[in-house]
Every structure is written in C-alpha cells, then in structure tokens.
Design an enzyme around this catalytic site. Structure first.
Site, mmCIF file in Angstrom:
data_model
loop_
_atom_site.group_PDB
_atom_site.id
_atom_site.type_symbol
_atom_site.label_atom_id
_atom_site.label_comp_id
_atom_site.label_asym_id
_atom_site.label_seq_id
_atom_site.Cartn_x
_atom_site.Cartn_y
_atom_site.Cartn_z
ATOM 1 N N HIS A 234 -44.033 -8.550 -2.539
ATOM 2 C CA HIS A 234 -44.239 -9.276 -1.500
ATOM 3 C C HIS A 234 -45.343 -8.839 -0.305
ATOM 4 C CE1 HIS A 234 -41.945 -6.303 0.797
ATOM 5 N NE2 HIS A 234 -40.945 -6.801 -0.066
ATOM 6 N N HIS B 132 -39.217 -6.066 5.354
ATOM 7 C CA HIS B 132 -40.401 -6.154 5.086
ATOM 8 C C HIS B 132 -40.992 -7.621 5.347
ATOM 9 C CE1 HIS B 132 -40.410 -2.599 2.296
ATOM 10 N NE2 HIS B 132 -40.055 -2.108 3.179
ATOM 11 N N HIS C 16 -42.360 5.348 6.297
ATOM 12 C CA HIS C 16 -40.934 5.938 5.829
ATOM 13 C C HIS C 16 -41.020 7.247 5.492
ATOM 14 C CE1 HIS C 16 -38.976 1.950 5.634
ATOM 15 N NE2 HIS C 16 -40.232 1.310 5.336
ATOM 16 N N ARG D 23 -37.079 5.212 8.483
ATOM 17 C CA ARG D 23 -38.322 4.895 9.231
ATOM 18 C C ARG D 23 -38.770 5.983 10.193
ATOM 19 N NH1 ARG D 23 -37.231 -1.663 10.347
ATOM 20 N NH2 ARG D 23 -36.194 -1.905 8.460
ATOM 21 N N ASP E 142 -45.174 -5.123 0.877
ATOM 22 C CA ASP E 142 -45.371 -4.055 -0.206
ATOM 23 C C ASP E 142 -46.734 -3.518 0.116
ATOM 24 O OD1 ASP E 142 -42.811 -4.572 -1.003
ATOM 25 O OD2 ASP E 142 -43.342 -5.551 -2.746
ATOM 26 N N HIS F 89 -45.495 0.080 4.832
ATOM 27 C CA HIS F 89 -45.135 -1.374 4.772
ATOM 28 C C HIS F 89 -45.583 -2.153 5.813
ATOM 29 C CE1 HIS F 89 -41.849 0.582 2.131
ATOM 30 N NE2 HIS F 89 -42.442 -0.038 1.169
ATOM 31 N N HIS G 11 -43.743 -4.815 8.408
ATOM 32 C CA HIS G 11 -42.474 -5.442 8.615
ATOM 33 C C HIS G 11 -42.506 -6.642 9.441
ATOM 34 C CE1 HIS G 11 -39.594 -2.231 7.222
ATOM 35 N NE2 HIS G 11 -40.777 -1.515 7.043
ATOM 36 N N HIS H 214 -39.101 -7.161 -3.926
ATOM 37 C CA HIS H 214 -39.793 -6.060 -3.523
ATOM 38 C C HIS H 214 -40.398 -5.180 -4.735
ATOM 39 C CE1 HIS H 214 -41.453 -2.566 -1.135
ATOM 40 N NE2 HIS H 214 -40.741 -1.805 -2.358
#
Length: 179
Positions: free
Chosen positions: A110, A93, A153, A170, A113, A75, A77, A101
C-alpha cells in the site's frame, strides 16, 4: 601541474561524468510540495522529510540523525498527528486502496509502505523514494482532511506482516505540511 593534481582532476571529471549519466535535468524534482519536521518522543528533532514533485509523480526524501544504527521501518501514516510519547495518534499506515502490507506479501503493497530507513553507525540516514501513483491522486490522499504523518519505527519492516511489517514501536514522527 603535478602528476597528483592531474590525477585529482581526472578523478573529479570521471565522478562528474558518472553522476551525469545517472540522471537528467528532467529527473530532478523541481517543486517542493510539503515538508515534515521529524521528532523523537521527547520532542528532540531528528530530521526533515520533504515531498518533492517529479514531473507527474512525487518523491519523499528524508534526512535524519540521532537514531540508533540499523534498519528502521519508515512509513506514511493515515493521520497527520504526532502526539507524544507513542505517536499512535498517527493511526495506521496510509492505505487508500485497502491493499495488504508489504512488497513481499501476495496482496501488497500500500501507499504507506516505504523501504526501511538504514541508519549508519554514526546515527544518520538519508532515503529518497518514488511514491506509486499520479501526482494529483497522491496529493488528494496525502492532504485529505486529517493529513498524513511520516513515522520511523524502532525495528526493521519485514515487508510482509500485516498491518505494519512487524517494525515495532514508533520512535519518531512528523506531519507533512504543504509549503
């Protein structure tokens, strides 16, 4: 020329023809906009993410190694900070339009993603993804006052669960820096 050499030459020609049919010169990103050195929580580097211009759009490309095999949430962030050990300093995110999401959710997705990063059995992965939107708008969102982080992740993103796809902790992070 032996029969084996001729077959090899034909194979290379066929492969080049197939590759040429997949893209045109106009499709090849020509401008490197930003990059991020992606590291684990112990500071060991595991990869590099590159933000590349593609006409009026942007692509994010990552090459990583040293990760556990399997699918990992990947992702953008909202904060360009990767404080160890848990990288929570990167915030949530990147979601400038306030969408839900996930590509499978009714209200998704979004900007943060991205598709899962599929790590093969030897611990390596590559992925290139086209970011949704116009280059100028994307750059405004990515390079706001607090910047943007690229995060990997521990688990796979389910493309549905708000706010993070149930992707787990993470495990790696890098800050996108303009080049």
């Amino acid at each position: 020329m032996t029969f084996k050499t001729i077959l090899a030459a034909l194979g290379l020609t066929a492969a080049a023809t197939v590759l040429a049919a997949c893209s045109t010169i106009g499709d090849i990103p020509t401008d490197r906009v930003a990059s991020a050195r992606v590291t684990l929580s112990n500071g060991i580097p595991v990869g590099t993410a590159q933000l590349l211009a593609d006409g009026n759009g942007l692509q994010l490309s990552i090459v990583a190694t040293g990760l556990t095999p399997g699918a990992h949430g990947f992702h953008l962030h909202e904060t360009g900070e990767c404080r160890r050990p848990d990288f929570t300093s990167a915030g949530g995110h990147l979601n400038p339009l306030g969408n839900d999401h996930g590509t499978l959710s009714d209200g998704g997705s979004h900007l943060g993603d991205l598709p899962n990063l599929d790590v093969n059995e030897n611990g390596t992965a590559t992925l290139t993804v086209e970011l949704d939107g116009d280059r100028a708008q994307l750059e405004e969102w990515l390079f706001d006052d607090d910047g943007t982080a690229v995060v990997i992740h521990a688990g796979a993103d389910d493309y549905r669960t708000n706010p993070s796809g149930a992707a787990g902790s993470r495990v790696a992070c890098g800050v996108l820096e303009r080049v």
